[in-house]
Scaffold this active site. Structure first.
Site, mmCIF file in Angstrom:
data_model
loop_
_atom_site.group_PDB
_atom_site.id
_atom_site.type_symbol
_atom_site.label_atom_id
_atom_site.label_comp_id
_atom_site.label_asym_id
_atom_site.label_seq_id
_atom_site.Cartn_x
_atom_site.Cartn_y
_atom_site.Cartn_z
ATOM 1 N N CYS A 107 0.838 -1.199 0.000
ATOM 2 C CA CYS A 107 0.000 0.000 0.000
ATOM 3 C C CYS A 107 0.870 1.245 0.000
ATOM 4 C CB CYS A 107 -0.918 -0.026 1.220
ATOM 5 S SG CYS A 107 -1.855 1.488 1.476
ATOM 6 N N GLU A 400 -10.818 31.763 1.609
ATOM 7 C CA GLU A 400 -10.756 30.402 1.078
ATOM 8 C C GLU A 400 -11.245 30.403 -0.358
ATOM 9 O OE1 GLU A 400 -10.344 26.761 0.069
ATOM 10 O OE2 GLU A 400 -9.666 27.325 2.085
ATOM 11 N N CYS A 476 1.864 21.939 6.132
ATOM 12 C CA CYS A 476 1.864 20.487 5.948
ATOM 13 C C CYS A 476 3.036 20.048 5.071
ATOM 14 C CB CYS A 476 0.537 20.009 5.341
ATOM 15 S SG CYS A 476 0.151 20.762 3.740
#
Length: 519
Positions: A107, A400, A476
């Site tokens: 995976c 956003e 991130c």
């Protein structure tokens, strides 16, 4: 001796790549197979006659752990590095563990399942540290614990007449010239933490319906009936969907022929509320025998929303733009830090809710709000950070690009009774300059939580022009964080605090919160 494809190498794993591959150096050359299965073509001889025998030549090996001694098969060679496949672990690293998931080696989701969780946290801290030093130019950055290891602990009280060795470093530390990373925030339990799963459906060679996850760097489905990172209910939900497909001969999507109906199943769970959404992504505009699907899924505890998403494009993008309900509302709710959020199929919402609380608490601490500040939250999604900050700020403005996310953000503010927030639809690099130039808006604190590509330079330039006292950067991707930190650093902002938060156990990804202050 020249290395050829399929040669067997003995490697010492000395480091890890940022993607979680082991970085190996060859330690014994006699193991190489004299009779390679694939001989080089004459015109490739010059290309293959490389610096492969040098200790500088680097091998990347998936599933290898720093400290391992391994046998590996050479698969692909470049001028200064190559890729090899792990054959056997001759001497395991002290950090090596048995993978809990039987599909882990195939995976593409859990690259670090053979590495102990404690070592994963150290690896992630080092990765962020190296990016900030090398790309971000933060020469004054120190890892957590480096102070004690360097012997500079207690430098705040320098003894008169002491040794001059290290006195300059101690003076810098006393003056605050060093930035010491704060310890990474790890998970108490790094399993079953994901509140979202996107599961592709397909067929095996015998024509049976299968589901699971894509193998690394491919669209080949590796069967997996129970991902150990996902919610426990996912297993039963997927079993019921497959049973429904088999009963009514409903075909899964085929990427090559662009035929079949069921592309993915999107499953979302509110960990605080227990509410579950099941959204089928389909290559069509309607779901046949939907009553039976609803009956099957409604028997599972927590199911609140059953819907479908229309994606008829020939693309590898998972979701389309249109969503329709089969049963229940087109949303579920969850709670973070006392704030309730409404989550739709297309909403961005952090996948690890328990760690999200700790991540946002860190961002809130770095923002140092007193109740008098105007805060801009860029890339705000459904308003998760915005509403978190609004509890301590005078006003929060969120930006956003996804219209549905802004609708969710406004609704989230309404249901929580939070009135000191305002949301704007558009790109941060468009909205922020417009509000600054035309509307004369200003900011005391700006919080950014961009996608992996980081912030646009137009956005960064506007931040500099708005001159907020503090910028809190939630990232991130530490490489683009480092790039943007350097850009802001060259324009009057310095890094004062850095902390990692592990949101993605068993993968190489990590979130980082960075505080920059205007000089």
């Amino acid at each position: 001796m020249e290395i050829r494809k399929n040669d067997v190498l003995e490697l010492e794993i000395v480091d890890m790549s940022e993607n979680g591959e082991g970085i190996g150096k060859e330690i014994r050359k006699e193991l190489r197979t004299e009779n390679s299965k694939e001989s080089p073509c004459p015109h490739k001889k010059q290309e293959q006659n490389r610096d492969q025998n040098s200790s500088r030549y680097t091998w990347f090996v998936r599933d290898a752990v720093i400290g391992d001694r391994i046998e590996a098969r050479a698969m692909k060679m470049k001028k200064h590095y190559g890729f090899a496949r792990l054959l056997k672990v001759q001497r395991p690293s002290a950090a090596r563990i048995e993978a809990r998931c039987p599909a882990a080696s195939q995976c593409g989701g859990c690259q670090l399942q053979t590495m102990s969780y404690e070592e994963q946290l150290r690896f992630k801290e080092r990765k962020v540290y190296n990016h900030l030093k090398r790309i971000g130019g933060l020469d004054n950055l120190m890892l957590p614990g480096a102070l004690e290891e360097s012997g500079l602990a207690g430098a705040g009280a320098l003894a008169d007449g002491g040794s001059t060795q290290g006195e300059e470093e101690k003076s810098k530390l006393k003056a605050g010239a060093y930035v010491i990373m704060e310890p990474i925030i790890g998970m108490k339990d790094p399993w079953r933490y994901r509140n979202k799963a996107q599961i592709p459906f397909g067929k095996d060679k015998e024509g049976n319906v299968i589901y699971g996850f894509y193998a690394g760097r491919s669209h080949r489905i590796v069967e997996c009936e129970d991902c150990l990172l996902g919610a426990g209910e996912n297993k039963e939900i997927l079993k019921e969907i497959r049973g429904w497909m088999e009963r009514f001969a409903i075909p899964p999507y085929n990427e090559e022929t662009h035929s079949g109906l069921i592309r993915h199943a999107l499953i979302r769970k509110g960990f605080y509320t227990g509410e579950i959404m099941v959204c089928l992504v389909i290559n069509g505009r309607a779901i046949p025998h939907s009553e039976e699907l609803i009956r099957r899924l409604s028997g599972i505890s927590g199911i609140k929303s059953i819907c479908f998403n229309i994606n008829t494009e020939k693309t590898n993008v998972i979701m389309g733009d249109e969503v329709a309900s089969l049963s229940g509302p087109l949303y579920i709710t969850d709670e973070i830090g006392g704030v309730t959020y409404r989550i739709s199929p297309l909403s961005f919402y952090q996948v690890n809710p328990l760690q999200t609380v700790r991540l946002y608490q860190t961002a809130l601490e770095y923002a140092a709000l007193t109740g008098n500040e105007i805060v801009w939250d860029l890339y705000c999604g459904i308003g998760t950070i915005s509403l978190f900050l609004a509890q301590r700020a005078r006003q929060v403005c969120g930006v956003e690009i996804v219209p549905q996310a802004i609708l969710d953000a406004r609704e989230n503010a309404r249901i929580n009774g939070i009135k000191n927030v305002e949301f704007f639809t558009g790109k941060a690099e468009d909205v922020l300059p417009e509000q600054y130039k035309k509307e004369k808006r200003h900011a005391d604190v700006i919080v950014v939580d961009p996608p992996r590509k980081g912030c646009d330079t137009v956005c960064l330039d506007t931040i500099v022009k708005m001159r907020p006292a503090r910028v809190v950067y939630v990232s991130c991707d530490s490489a683009t964080l480092a790039r943007d930190v350097r850009y802001l650093g060259e324009r009057g902002y310095e890094v004062q605090r850095v902390r990692c938060c592990d949101m993605f156990g068993w993968s190489p990804h990590v979130e980082t919160v960075c505080l920059l202050a205007r000089l």
